[in-house]
Write a protein that holds these residues in place. Structure first.
Motif, PDB file in Angstrom:
ATOM      1  N   GLY A 219       0.815  -1.217   0.000  1.00 12.90           N
ATOM      2  CA  GLY A 219       0.000   0.000   0.000  1.00 12.90           C
ATOM      3  C   GLY A 219       0.842   1.257   0.000  1.00 12.90           C
ATOM      4  N   SER A 220       0.262   2.353  -0.469  1.00 18.64           N
ATOM      5  CA  SER A 220       1.002   3.617  -0.494  1.00 18.64           C
ATOM      6  C   SER A 220       0.066   4.813  -0.435  1.00 18.64           C
ATOM      7  CB  SER A 220       1.873   3.703  -1.758  1.00 18.64           C
ATOM      8  OG  SER A 220       1.075   3.721  -2.922  1.00 18.64           O
ATOM      9  N   HIS A 221       0.591   5.908   0.103  1.00 17.06           N
ATOM     10  CA  HIS A 221      -0.030   7.230  -0.003  1.00 17.06           C
ATOM     11  C   HIS A 221       0.945   8.125  -0.742  1.00 17.06           C
ATOM     12  CE1 HIS A 221      -2.953   6.906   3.686  1.00 17.06           C
ATOM     13  NE2 HIS A 221      -3.248   6.073   2.709  1.00 17.06           N
ATOM     14  N   ARG A 222       0.409   8.934  -1.655  1.00 19.22           N
ATOM     15  CA  ARG A 222       1.240   9.885  -2.392  1.00 19.22           C
ATOM     16  C   ARG A 222       0.573  11.262  -2.337  1.00 19.22           C
ATOM     17  NH1 ARG A 222       2.219   5.730  -7.507  1.00 19.22           N
ATOM     18  NH2 ARG A 222       3.806   4.470  -6.457  1.00 19.22           N
ATOM     19  N   TYR A 223       1.391  12.289  -2.162  1.00 22.34           N
ATOM     20  CA  TYR A 223       0.867  13.649  -2.013  1.00 22.34           C
ATOM     21  C   TYR A 223       1.598  14.633  -2.912  1.00 22.34           C
ATOM     22  CZ  TYR A 223      -1.758  12.516   2.250  1.00 22.34           C
ATOM     23  OH  TYR A 223      -2.659  12.005   3.149  1.00 22.34           O
ATOM     24  N   ASN A 224       0.842  15.629  -3.364  1.00 19.74           N
ATOM     25  CA  ASN A 224       1.418  16.858  -3.900  1.00 19.74           C
ATOM     26  C   ASN A 224       1.200  17.922  -2.835  1.00 19.74           C
ATOM     27  OD1 ASN A 224       0.877  19.652  -5.260  1.00 19.74           O
ATOM     28  ND2 ASN A 224       2.147  18.536  -6.716  1.00 19.74           N
ATOM     29  N   ILE A 225       2.286  18.540  -2.396  1.00 17.35           N
ATOM     30  CA  ILE A 225       2.215  19.549  -1.339  1.00 17.35           C
ATOM     31  C   ILE A 225       2.787  20.843  -1.875  1.00 17.35           C
ATOM     32  CG2 ILE A 225       3.050  20.179   0.961  1.00 17.35           C
ATOM     33  CD1 ILE A 225       3.127  17.094   1.509  1.00 17.35           C
ATOM     34  N   MET A 226       1.983  21.925  -1.824  1.00 20.81           N
ATOM     35  CA  MET A 226       2.408  23.198  -2.403  1.00 20.81           C
ATOM     36  C   MET A 226       2.265  24.334  -1.394  1.00 20.81           C
ATOM     37  SD  MET A 226       1.155  25.131  -5.877  1.00 20.81           S
ATOM     38  CE  MET A 226       1.833  23.855  -6.920  1.00 20.81           C
ATOM     39  N   PHE A 227       3.412  24.983  -1.098  1.00 20.10           N
ATOM     40  CA  PHE A 227       3.421  26.190  -0.281  1.00 20.10           C
ATOM     41  C   PHE A 227       3.297  27.401  -1.208  1.00 20.10           C
ATOM     42  CE2 PHE A 227       5.601  23.064   2.317  1.00 20.10           C
ATOM     43  CZ  PHE A 227       5.120  23.309   3.599  1.00 20.10           C
ATOM     44  N   LYS A 228       2.465  28.381  -0.834  1.00 25.41           N
ATOM     45  CA  LYS A 228       2.241  29.553  -1.679  1.00 25.41           C
ATOM     46  C   LYS A 228       2.418  30.837  -0.870  1.00 25.41           C
ATOM     47  CE  LYS A 228      -1.152  27.272  -4.693  1.00 25.41           C
ATOM     48  NZ  LYS A 228      -2.553  27.317  -5.200  1.00 25.41           N
ATOM     49  N   GLY A 229       2.979  31.850  -1.548  1.00 21.68           N
ATOM     50  CA  GLY A 229       3.162  33.153  -0.912  1.00 21.68           C
ATOM     51  C   GLY A 229       3.131  34.262  -1.949  1.00 21.68           C
ATOM     52  N   PRO A 230       3.312  35.515  -1.530  1.00 20.11           N
ATOM     53  CA  PRO A 230       3.225  36.630  -2.475  1.00 20.11           C
ATOM     54  C   PRO A 230       4.388  36.693  -3.463  1.00 20.11           C
ATOM     55  CG  PRO A 230       3.837  37.410  -0.292  1.00 20.11           C
ATOM     56  CD  PRO A 230       3.471  35.983  -0.143  1.00 20.11           C
ATOM     57  N   GLY A 231       5.563  36.222  -3.064  1.00 19.53           N
ATOM     58  CA  GLY A 231       6.728  36.311  -3.941  1.00 19.53           C
ATOM     59  C   GLY A 231       7.187  37.754  -4.121  1.00 19.53           C
ATOM     60  N   GLY A 232       8.403  37.922  -4.617  1.00 17.94           N
ATOM     61  CA  GLY A 232       8.910  39.277  -4.818  1.00 17.94           C
ATOM     62  C   GLY A 232      10.400  39.274  -5.107  1.00 17.94           C
ATOM     63  N   ILE A 338      -2.655  12.418  -4.058  1.00 14.74           N
ATOM     64  CA  ILE A 338      -2.663  12.063  -5.485  1.00 14.74           C
ATOM     65  C   ILE A 338      -2.517  10.561  -5.703  1.00 14.74           C
ATOM     66  CG2 ILE A 338      -1.806  14.313  -6.255  1.00 14.74           C
ATOM     67  CD1 ILE A 338       0.986  13.043  -6.506  1.00 14.74           C
ATOM     68  N   GLY A 339      -2.375   9.802  -4.638  1.00 17.61           N
ATOM     69  CA  GLY A 339      -2.263   8.358  -4.772  1.00 17.61           C
ATOM     70  C   GLY A 339      -2.633   7.651  -3.486  1.00 17.61           C
ATOM     71  N   ASP A 340      -3.525   6.683  -3.597  1.00 12.94           N
ATOM     72  CA  ASP A 340      -3.952   5.923  -2.425  1.00 12.94           C
ATOM     73  C   ASP A 340      -4.144   4.471  -2.852  1.00 12.94           C
ATOM     74  OD1 ASP A 340      -4.975   4.879  -0.121  1.00 12.94           O
ATOM     75  OD2 ASP A 340      -6.743   6.153  -0.030  1.00 12.94           O
ATOM     76  N   ARG A 341      -3.087   3.678  -2.701  1.00 10.91           N
ATOM     77  CA  ARG A 341      -3.142   2.262  -3.051  1.00 10.91           C
ATOM     78  C   ARG A 341      -3.296   1.454  -1.772  1.00 10.91           C
ATOM     79  NH1 ARG A 341       0.556   0.766  -8.193  1.00 10.91           N
ATOM     80  NH2 ARG A 341       0.254   2.673  -9.399  1.00 10.91           N
ATOM     81  N   VAL A 371       5.388  -9.647  -2.324  1.00  4.82           N
ATOM     82  CA  VAL A 371       4.553  -8.465  -2.173  1.00  4.82           C
ATOM     83  C   VAL A 371       4.853  -7.515  -3.322  1.00  4.82           C
ATOM     84  CG1 VAL A 371       6.258  -7.270  -0.716  1.00  4.82           C
ATOM     85  CG2 VAL A 371       3.850  -6.602  -0.587  1.00  4.82           C
ATOM     86  N   GLY A 372       3.864  -6.742  -3.761  1.00  2.27           N
ATOM     87  CA  GLY A 372       4.094  -5.786  -4.836  1.00  2.27           C
ATOM     88  C   GLY A 372       3.004  -4.735  -4.867  1.00  2.27           C
ATOM     89  N   SER A 373       3.243  -3.716  -5.674  1.00  2.00           N
ATOM     90  CA  SER A 373       2.257  -2.654  -5.879  1.00  2.00           C
ATOM     91  C   SER A 373       1.778  -2.765  -7.316  1.00  2.00           C
ATOM     92  CB  SER A 373       2.898  -1.283  -5.617  1.00  2.00           C
ATOM     93  OG  SER A 373       1.965  -0.247  -5.798  1.00  2.00           O
ATOM     94  N   THR A 374       0.651  -3.425  -7.507  1.00  5.11           N
ATOM     95  CA  THR A 374       0.121  -3.715  -8.838  1.00  5.11           C
ATOM     96  C   THR A 374      -1.391  -3.542  -8.837  1.00  5.11           C
ATOM     97  OG1 THR A 374      -0.338  -6.076  -8.482  1.00  5.11           O
ATOM     98  CG2 THR A 374       1.928  -5.482  -9.104  1.00  5.11           C
TER      99      THR A 374
END
Length: 429
Positions: A219-232, A338-341, A371-374
């Protein structure tokens, strides 16, 4: 005296267990041999050998139809046409792009799936032309999992050519979304209310190892994690919160905590920060910073524990960067799964597993459980008998542009698969 009695009882229990295992092995060995001795199956074995040039032709042709993640339709349409030409009773492409070819059984009380996955890991625009180097064939996706598609098709053809009828319905499938962010969406759809209905046994073909049987889901969990700010501007806007700083903290805190967790007793657990990005130039404070991460284990509890540590690390990194800033708005963070196996395991005494072991031994191999992820993760997690087996031959560099395959007695894996399928589906009398 008591110790002697205990040792005697233990020896008796072990002897009894060994006898039971021997009887079980003999039962399935006998079953597979009896199947292989049937005249129609012998003819099908020969047909598989005779069709080797056509199987290879199908394999190469499908390899050269690109099937990048989420863009498998061109290959799916061709595969559906090939299934129809092979003689399936009905062929259709479902709502997510899976190809399903139904071969009706005598009573249809059971449904058995045999599948390979349509998608590859390679992005759109990848050159998928097959290069011939002596007996070596090289191209992105030539093993994973295009060989399986050709193999599934040949099993169907062999059954049709030799008029082998089954008791159960058989679904020959090309499934989308096995790789990466596809997140097993194809097989998840098969087991949803939008799928073809009940499925009683599931046989997936993936990889090339002829002797391995995957009966436990990693089994697996996969994430996209994005920090956001004003930039400059790096100088003119100095003091603004920096998303890269927050990301760096989050990676550090998670790596330290997750590494400690992996060293604790329990099922094997892995964690990984696989991709990072963001920013526009060396003299700019970025307005976003992101990463994609992965954690895996056979144990759902271990995956959940690593996930909890990730969430804590992300929030700690966010908090510390916001506390350190001198001006401007706080950073925010988006955390997207983004992923939940799902993980899980099946009793190795299940018939489909024992039949696979017996079939591998019959063709001269030494079966190995793993064992495998299939795609099998989904039925396994639901307690449905399911296995993943390899497509045979020899290969290497899977998921790399230099992926290669050699047809080293590749027909043996096809014969093995036919035996397992017929044992599960039952030959109609």
């Amino acid at each position: 005296m008591r110790k002697l009695v205990k040792e005697t009882l233990l020896a008796a229990v072990l002897l009894q267990a060994g006898a039971a295992l021997y009887a079980q092995d003999k039962q399935y060995t006998t079953e597979i041999k009896a199947l292989a001795d049937k005249p129609a199956v012998k003819k099908a074995f020969q047909s598989i050998i005779d069709m080797e040039p056509q199987t290879l032709s199908d394999h190469l042709m499908l390899t050269e139809i690109a099937a990048p993640p989420f863009k498998e339709m061109k290959r799916a349409e061709k595969y559906a046409a090939m299934m129809k030409a092979a003689g399936a009773d009905s062929v259709w492409i479902d709502n997510v792009g899976n190809v399903l070819a139904k071969r009706k059984g005598k009573n249809g009380k059971k449904v058995v799936v045999l599948e390979g996955h349509l998608d590859t890991v390679f992005p759109e625009g990848t050159d998928v032309t097959v290069k011939h180097r002596g007996d070596t064939l090289a191209a992105p996706g030539i093993i994973d999992d295009t060989r399986a598609l050709a193999m599934v098709l040949t099993v169907l053809k062999a059954m049709e050519k030799n008029s082998i009828e089954t008791e159960a319905d058989v679904l020959f499938c090309g499934v989308v979304g096995e790789e990466g962010q596809g997140d097993l969406r194809g097989v998840k759809n098969l087991f949803s209310d939008k799928g073809p209905g009940k499925i009683d046994a599931y046989i997936a073909i993936d990889g090339w190892d002829t002797e391995s049987i995957t009966h436990r889901g990693l089994g697996s969990h996969r994430y996209n994690i994005m920090f956001k700010g004003p930039g400059g501007h790096s100088s003119g806007a100095f003091g603004l919160a920096n998303p890269h700083n927050a990301l760096g903290r989050a990676i550090h805190y998670w790596a330290v905590a997750a590494d400690s967790l992996t060293r604790q007793p329990g099922e094997r657990l892995t964690y990984n920060v696989g991709v990072i990005g963001g920013g526009t130039s060396v003299n700019s404070i970025p307005f976003e910073s992101w990463m994609e991460v992965d954690m895996r284990s056979e144990s759902p509890e271990r995956v959940a524990a690593a996930d909890k540590l990730l969430q804590e690390a992300v929030q700690r990194g966010l908090l510390e960067e916001n506390q350190m800033k001198r001006a401007g708005a706080d950073l925010t963070v988006d955390v997207k799964l983004i992923g939940d196996r799902p993980s899980g395991g099946l009793d190795s005494n299940l018939a489909v597993i024992q039949r696979a072991k017996a079939a591998i031994a019959f063709i001269g191999g030494s079966p190995k459980l793993r064992v495998g992820s299939t795609n099998s993760n989904i039925p396994i997690s639901k307690g449905i008998p399911a296995i993943t087996m390899g497509s045979g031959g020899k290969g290497g560099n899977a998921h790399a542009l230099q992926e290669w395959w050699i047809n080293d007695n590749g027909y043996l894996a096809i014969q093995r698969t036919l035996l397992v399928l017929l044992a599960e589906a039952g030959i109609a009398k």
